[in-house]
Write a protein that holds these residues in place. Structure first.
Motif, PDB file in Angstrom:
ATOM      1  N   ASN A 111      -3.174  -7.201  10.526  1.00 41.67           N
ATOM      2  CA  ASN A 111      -4.598  -7.455  10.291  1.00 41.67           C
ATOM      3  C   ASN A 111      -5.407  -6.160  10.271  1.00 41.67           C
ATOM      4  O   ASN A 111      -6.395  -6.050   9.548  1.00 41.67           O
ATOM      5  N   ASP A 112      -4.975  -5.192  11.044  1.00 46.93           N
ATOM      6  CA  ASP A 112      -5.667  -3.901  11.065  1.00 46.93           C
ATOM      7  C   ASP A 112      -5.585  -3.203   9.713  1.00 46.93           C
ATOM      8  O   ASP A 112      -6.492  -2.462   9.324  1.00 46.93           O
ATOM      9  N   SER A 113      -4.504  -3.447   8.971  1.00 49.81           N
ATOM     10  CA  SER A 113      -4.280  -2.752   7.702  1.00 49.81           C
ATOM     11  C   SER A 113      -5.076  -3.344   6.539  1.00 49.81           C
ATOM     12  O   SER A 113      -5.185  -2.717   5.480  1.00 49.81           O
ATOM     13  N   ALA A 114      -5.597  -4.545   6.713  1.00 47.95           N
ATOM     14  CA  ALA A 114      -6.293  -5.217   5.605  1.00 47.95           C
ATOM     15  C   ALA A 114      -7.548  -4.458   5.183  1.00 47.95           C
ATOM     16  O   ALA A 114      -8.216  -3.829   6.011  1.00 47.95           O
ATOM     17  N   ARG A 115      -7.860  -4.542   3.894  1.00 48.16           N
ATOM     18  CA  ARG A 115      -9.099  -3.957   3.374  1.00 48.16           C
ATOM     19  C   ARG A 115     -10.132  -5.064   3.175  1.00 48.16           C
ATOM     20  O   ARG A 115      -9.807  -6.169   2.751  1.00 48.16           O
ATOM     21  N   LEU A 116     -11.375  -4.736   3.477  1.00 46.91           N
ATOM     22  CA  LEU A 116     -12.439  -5.735   3.506  1.00 46.91           C
ATOM     23  C   LEU A 116     -13.214  -5.775   2.188  1.00 46.91           C
ATOM     24  O   LEU A 116     -13.658  -4.743   1.687  1.00 46.91           O
ATOM     25  N   GLY A 117     -13.350  -6.986   1.638  1.00 47.32           N
ATOM     26  CA  GLY A 117     -14.227  -7.194   0.489  1.00 47.32           C
ATOM     27  C   GLY A 117     -13.655  -6.846  -0.862  1.00 47.32           C
ATOM     28  O   GLY A 117     -13.907  -7.520  -1.842  1.00 47.32           O
ATOM     29  N   LYS A 118     -12.863  -5.793  -0.934  1.00 45.65           N
ATOM     30  CA  LYS A 118     -12.268  -5.372  -2.201  1.00 45.65           C
ATOM     31  C   LYS A 118     -11.002  -4.566  -1.916  1.00 45.65           C
ATOM     32  O   LYS A 118     -10.791  -4.094  -0.795  1.00 45.65           O
ATOM     33  N   SER A 119     -10.184  -4.406  -2.947  1.00 42.95           N
ATOM     34  CA  SER A 119      -8.875  -3.787  -2.759  1.00 42.95           C
ATOM     35  C   SER A 119      -8.951  -2.333  -2.318  1.00 42.95           C
ATOM     36  O   SER A 119      -8.001  -1.806  -1.746  1.00 42.95           O
ATOM     37  N   ASP A 120     -10.094  -1.681  -2.586  1.00 45.36           N
ATOM     38  CA  ASP A 120     -10.261  -0.298  -2.127  1.00 45.36           C
ATOM     39  C   ASP A 120     -11.353  -0.180  -1.066  1.00 45.36           C
ATOM     40  O   ASP A 120     -11.913   0.887  -0.841  1.00 45.36           O
ATOM     41  N   GLY A 121     -11.654  -1.288  -0.413  1.00 43.61           N
ATOM     42  CA  GLY A 121     -12.648  -1.283   0.660  1.00 43.61           C
ATOM     43  C   GLY A 121     -12.093  -0.617   1.916  1.00 43.61           C
ATOM     44  O   GLY A 121     -10.954  -0.168   1.956  1.00 43.61           O
ATOM     45  N   ARG A 122     -12.904  -0.586   2.940  1.00 44.34           N
ATOM     46  CA  ARG A 122     -12.456   0.049   4.185  1.00 44.34           C
ATOM     47  C   ARG A 122     -11.465  -0.862   4.888  1.00 44.34           C
ATOM     48  O   ARG A 122     -11.495  -2.089   4.742  1.00 44.34           O
ATOM     49  N   ASN A 123     -10.562  -0.230   5.652  1.00 42.81           N
ATOM     50  CA  ASN A 123      -9.594  -1.005   6.420  1.00 42.81           C
ATOM     51  C   ASN A 123     -10.283  -1.752   7.552  1.00 42.81           C
ATOM     52  O   ASN A 123     -11.297  -1.302   8.090  1.00 42.81           O
ATOM     53  N   PHE A 124      -9.726  -2.889   7.899  1.00 43.71           N
ATOM     54  CA  PHE A 124     -10.268  -3.688   9.005  1.00 43.71           C
ATOM     55  C   PHE A 124     -10.391  -2.827  10.260  1.00 43.71           C
ATOM     56  O   PHE A 124     -11.380  -2.902  10.990  1.00 43.71           O
ATOM     57  N   THR A 125      -9.378  -2.018  10.521  1.00 39.43           N
ATOM     58  CA  THR A 125      -9.424  -1.035  11.608  1.00 39.43           C
ATOM     59  C   THR A 125      -9.121   0.323  11.009  1.00 39.43           C
ATOM     60  O   THR A 125      -8.047   0.511  10.433  1.00 39.43           O
ATOM     61  N   ASP A 126     -10.056   1.235  11.134  1.00 34.46           N
ATOM     62  CA  ASP A 126      -9.839   2.592  10.640  1.00 34.46           C
ATOM     63  C   ASP A 126      -8.509   3.134  11.164  1.00 34.46           C
ATOM     64  O   ASP A 126      -8.145   2.891  12.316  1.00 34.46           O
ATOM     65  N   PHE A 127      -7.800   3.865  10.317  1.00 35.94           N
ATOM     66  CA  PHE A 127      -6.447   4.302  10.676  1.00 35.94           C
ATOM     67  C   PHE A 127      -6.427   5.144  11.956  1.00 35.94           C
ATOM     68  O   PHE A 127      -5.563   4.961  12.815  1.00 35.94           O
ATOM     69  N   SER A 128      -7.354   6.064  12.099  1.00 36.20           N
ATOM     70  CA  SER A 128      -7.371   6.902  13.305  1.00 36.20           C
ATOM     71  C   SER A 128      -7.691   6.066  14.544  1.00 36.20           C
ATOM     72  O   SER A 128      -7.122   6.279  15.623  1.00 36.20           O
ATOM     73  N   THR A 129      -8.590   5.096  14.392  1.00 35.26           N
ATOM     74  CA  THR A 129      -8.919   4.192  15.499  1.00 35.26           C
ATOM     75  C   THR A 129      -7.710   3.346  15.862  1.00 35.26           C
ATOM     76  O   THR A 129      -7.401   3.128  17.045  1.00 35.26           O
ATOM     77  N   PHE A 130      -7.022   2.863  14.838  1.00 35.62           N
ATOM     78  CA  PHE A 130      -5.812   2.076  15.050  1.00 35.62           C
ATOM     79  C   PHE A 130      -4.760   2.875  15.814  1.00 35.62           C
ATOM     80  O   PHE A 130      -4.173   2.392  16.791  1.00 35.62           O
ATOM     81  N   SER A 131      -4.525   4.098  15.369  1.00 36.93           N
ATOM     82  CA  SER A 131      -3.498   4.933  15.987  1.00 36.93           C
ATOM     83  C   SER A 131      -3.781   5.173  17.468  1.00 36.93           C
ATOM     84  O   SER A 131      -2.876   5.092  18.316  1.00 36.93           O
ATOM     85  N   LEU A 132      -5.039   5.457  17.781  1.00 32.43           N
ATOM     86  CA  LEU A 132      -5.419   5.710  19.171  1.00 32.43           C
ATOM     87  C   LEU A 132      -5.269   4.457  20.021  1.00 32.43           C
ATOM     88  O   LEU A 132      -4.716   4.500  21.132  1.00 32.43           O
TER      89      LEU A 132
END
Length: 240
Positions: A111-132
């Motif tokens: 779910n963290d990897s999903a993009r919101l609203g469009k295929s190039d939208g922002r990820n549900f959880t920003d990658f750096s936030t996810f990693s931390l």
């Protein structure tokens, strides 16, 4: 007329032969909590309730006592939600007073990897936030007990968007699952890479094991996950 049984009717304790069970005869049942998202919850499997439920049922034969497995998956959860639940879920699943669970099984990140609203939208959880957050989750979980991690399965990009707003892609999935695999490897946490395992079996194979939404495994898919988990080389050591 009632006949009373008096103490003298019983044999003396020192005359009885007591046999101490050998360690091999004593069941070493563990208390295991499975934390994560819909892959843990089992959404999409009306037949068996998901791979965690299928595994739980396989350990419920009274004649062969198995491990106690608690399904604590919540649909839609991301790594931050699982991190927030970790402490409370762990401390309340011990069964006996002052006994905590023996193992933690984790599965989260899709779910963290999903993009919101469009295929190039922002990820549900920003990658750096996810990693931390992921590293914090793994560290905290390891402070409690041994941990293992079951990765995500591929999704079908032709069926997106999910719920008309979430776009999942193989590229994003790979990025997030690799971050998870590497973080687990650094901590010597066993990681089952279902994403690579399923892709290696061919597109026709794994697409037949997804539900019509292109996101959740179907009953055939969850049965396949259970097989992958049961044949996973790290599982016996995790349960030892």
């Amino acid at each position: 007329m009632q006949t009373l049984v008096r103490p003298e009717h019983f044999p003396a304790l020192d005359s009885l032969q007591f046999q101490t069970p050998t360690p091999a005869l004593i069941p070493s049942a563990l208390r295991i909590v499975a934390l994560g998202d819909s892959l843990v919850y089992g959404y999409g499997d009306p037949e068996g309730g998901g791979w965690v439920e299928r595994l739980r049922r396989s350990w419920m034969d009274p004649s062969q006592p198995g491990h106690a497995l608690y399904n604590l998956g919540i649909r839609g959860d991301g790594v931050n939600q699982v991190l927030q639940r970790l402490d409370g879920e762990f401390r309340n699943r011990g069964e006996l007073k002052n006994r905590m669970p023996d193992r933690i099984l984790l599965a989260v990140g899709l779910n963290d990897s999903a993009r919101l609203g469009k295929s190039d939208g922002r990820n549900f959880t920003d990658f750096s936030t996810f990693s931390l957050a992921l590293e914090t989750l793994l560290d905290k979980a390891q402070d409690y007990c041994p941990v293992c991690f079951v990765g995500m399965v591929p999704t079908d990009p032709d069926k997106m968007p999910f719920l008309d707003c979430l776009y999942y892609s193989s590229l994003d999935q790979y990025r997030y699952k690799e971050a998870t695999r590497i973080a687990c490897d650094r901590r010597q946490i066993p990681y089952l890479d279902l994403f690579d395992l399923w892709l290696a079996r061919g597109e026709a194979w794994w697409k037949r094991r997804l539900s019509s939404d292109g996101l959740h495994p179907n009953s055939l898919g969850y049965a396949a996950i259970l097989d992958d988990v049961k044949t996973w080389g790290a599982l016996p050591q995790f349960l030892a």
